[in-house]
Structures are given as structure tokens and as C-alpha cells.
Design an enzyme around this catalytic site. Structure first.
Site, PDB file in Angstrom:
ATOM      1  N   VAL B   6      -6.940 -54.279  44.068  1.00  0.00           N
ATOM      2  CA  VAL B   6      -5.489 -53.590  43.721  1.00  0.00           C
ATOM      3  C   VAL B   6      -4.822 -53.030  45.142  1.00  0.00           C
ATOM      4  O   VAL B   6      -5.735 -52.127  45.514  1.00  0.00           O
ATOM      5  CB  VAL B   6      -5.220 -52.483  42.603  1.00  0.00           C
ATOM      6  CG1 VAL B   6      -4.126 -52.028  42.395  1.00  0.00           C
ATOM      7  CG2 VAL B   6      -5.664 -53.194  41.217  1.00  0.00           C
ATOM      8  N   CYS B   7      -3.651 -53.455  45.569  1.00  0.00           N
ATOM      9  CA  CYS B   7      -2.857 -52.511  46.497  1.00  0.00           C
ATOM     10  C   CYS B   7      -1.403 -52.218  46.246  1.00  0.00           C
ATOM     11  O   CYS B   7      -1.215 -52.648  45.148  1.00  0.00           O
ATOM     12  CB  CYS B   7      -3.328 -53.351  48.018  1.00  0.00           C
ATOM     13  SG  CYS B   7      -1.952 -54.558  48.044  1.00  0.00           S
ATOM     14  N   GLY B   8      -0.834 -51.784  46.966  1.00  0.00           N
ATOM     15  CA  GLY B   8       0.538 -51.446  46.813  1.00  0.00           C
ATOM     16  C   GLY B   8       1.264 -52.506  46.413  1.00  0.00           C
ATOM     17  O   GLY B   8       2.416 -52.469  45.536  1.00  0.00           O
ATOM     18  N   ILE B  39       0.140 -52.466  42.506  1.00  0.00           N
ATOM     19  CA  ILE B  39      -0.085 -51.449  41.694  1.00  0.00           C
ATOM     20  C   ILE B  39       1.003 -51.422  40.350  1.00  0.00           C
ATOM     21  O   ILE B  39       0.373 -50.925  39.223  1.00  0.00           O
ATOM     22  CB  ILE B  39      -0.014 -50.148  42.555  1.00  0.00           C
ATOM     23  CG1 ILE B  39      -0.292 -48.810  41.370  1.00  0.00           C
ATOM     24  CG2 ILE B  39       1.571 -49.859  42.822  1.00  0.00           C
ATOM     25  CD1 ILE B  39      -1.703 -48.669  41.594  1.00  0.00           C
TER      26      ILE B  39
END
Lengths: 155, 91
Positions: B6-8, B39
């Protein structure tokens, strides 16, 4: 696309002096604007992303990867690398201060992936990562980051 | 085993995370399927994941999820990734 295509020599900047992290991102963003691979508004896009999502863009000690969204005005997949002198805190407890910025402009979720893989491969080697942080010239930066390049025209 | 990176925005750091998770899983001899999420979609995808890998910053935004959360400080350090994954798998 290969790292050497996304990161040409005119998008490497050493010795960047910045007042704070926003100024630092503006200065590396300017390189993308000046080489005509993103629109002016992409700079604010990168800063807004960092404000919205927090300093997660500092992904390793001394290394930040500022980026915005494709729809923030990316004209073609691109990278720019900037070395901050002196390093600047970005608000990330574990990994501050930031010495190396690798700014990314993505047009989709595919075209820049090979270049990112090459960067991760290079910087997973601690010795190369440290050399990048210690680099003082554009050629040193390119020698290190192009080391995983598949093209023949390195250096 | 299903792992969610998971990243932005699902564009930059999660791509790097996925590469490192795949290397670590291989070193641990774990058969892992790694998916990417930003996210905002992570919460929807979380119920089907066994492990979620992300940064400390973003982990606090995930809220309550059933999957084990692994937070990585240094995305370039395959050793950190391997040790934390091993711990998450065995716990």
C-alpha cells in the site's frame, strides 16, 4: 521504459540549497517543468500529495520520491534527481534528513515501472546507495543510477 | 499467501515495495501473490489479504483491518523486509 530514457543528464541537479521541504520539492519540480515533461501545475500537485498523505514519500534514510498524480499535468513519463546540500528534514522521524530526491512523473501505472525497478535494484546495494548520497557531481549520480540500465549508451 | 503493498497513490513507493516483498518472499520460500493498492482502495482490498505492507505513516490511516500489518522504514533494505515478513508469517 529504461532509467536512461526517463532520467537524461539534464534532469540531474546537484548542490540544491533549499529553505524547507516545500522549497526542495519546488526546485526539483522546476527541473521537470524546464525540460517540458510536466506542466507547471505538477509542482503544486507534488506538494499537495505530500501534504495530504504525509512524509511517507521518504522511503529510505535520506531518500524521498516526490510525485503527483498523472492527471496533475504529466506530459510524459519522467524522473529527475536532486541532491540537497545541506540535507533537509521532510518530517519523517526515521529517515530524515533528506539528501536525495528522486522526483517521478507517471502517465499511467505501467510505463515508469521498469525504471523504478532499476532504481530499487541499484539502491538495494548499500554501497551504491551510500555513494549516491556522497556524490557531488552529475556524472557520479548518472554512473550510479544508470548502472542497472539496459541501454548501450551509458556514461 | 496474499500480500497487499500500500502506498499513497499506487504509483511509486508501492511498486518498489512489491519488488522488495517478492524478493523477500522468495528468500523465505513463501509463495506470495503481491497486489498493489493506494490508500483509498486499500481498505476495500484489505479483507482478502493476509498481510499488508506499507509505511508507518500510511499504516495509521488504514484503520482496523484483519490482516497483519508490516511497516517498513527503509524500502531499499531487503533484509528489513525479509525479517519483518518472516515475523508476520510465523506469528
Amino acid at each position: 521504459m529504461d532509467i536512461a530514457e526517463l532520467l537524461p543528464p539534464d534532469r540531474v541537479l546537484v548542490g540544491i540549497q533549499a529553505e524547507d521541504w516545500e522549497d526542495a520539492v519546488r526546485k526539483i519540480g522546476r527541473v521537470l517543468v524546464d525540460t517540458q515533461v510536466v506542466e507547471e501545475r505538477y509542482i503544486e500537485g507534488m506538494i499537495n500529495t505530500c501534504k495530504e498523505l504525509g512524509p511517507y514519500i521518504v522511503i529510505a534514510p535520506g531518500l524521498a520520491i516526490p510525485h503527483g498524480r498523472p492527471e496533475d499535468g504529466v506530459l510524459e513519463p519522467c524522473l529527475a534527481v536532486g541532491l540537497l546540500e545541506p540535507p533537509i528534514p521532510f518530517g519523517n522521524e526515521e529517515n530524515d534528513p533528506v539528501r536525495v530526491m528522486i522526483a517521478l512523473g507517471a502517465t499511467d501505472a505501467v510505463q515508469h515501472v521498469e525504471a523504478l525497478r532499476q532504481i530499487a535494484e541499484t539502491l538495494s546495494d548499500e554501497e551504491k546507495f551510500n555513494s549516491l548520497k556522497d556524490a557531488t557531481s552529475k556524472n557520479q549520480v548518472l554512473d550510479i543510477l544508470w548502472s542497472a540500465s539496459k541501454t548501450d549508451d551509458q556514461g | 499467501m496474499k500480500i497487499l503493498a500500500v502506498c499513497g497513490m499506487g504509483l511509486g513507493s508501492s511498486m518498489i515495495l512489491r519488488m522488495q516483498v517478492e524478493k523477500a518472499a522468495k528468500a523465505l520460500g513463501v509463495d506470495a501473490k503481491v497486489e498493489l493498492a493506494d490508500i483509498s482502495t486499500a481498505r476495500a482490498l484489505a479483507p482478502s489479504a493476509d498481510i499488508i505492507v506499507t509505511s508507518k505513516d500510511l499504516a495509521t490511516r488504514l484503520g482496523e483491518v484483519k490482516a497483519k500489518i508490516v511497516t517498513i522504514n527503509n524500502y531499499m533494505d531487503v533484509k528489513e523486509m525479509t525479517e519483518k515478513l518472516r515475523e508476520a508469517i510465523s506469528s
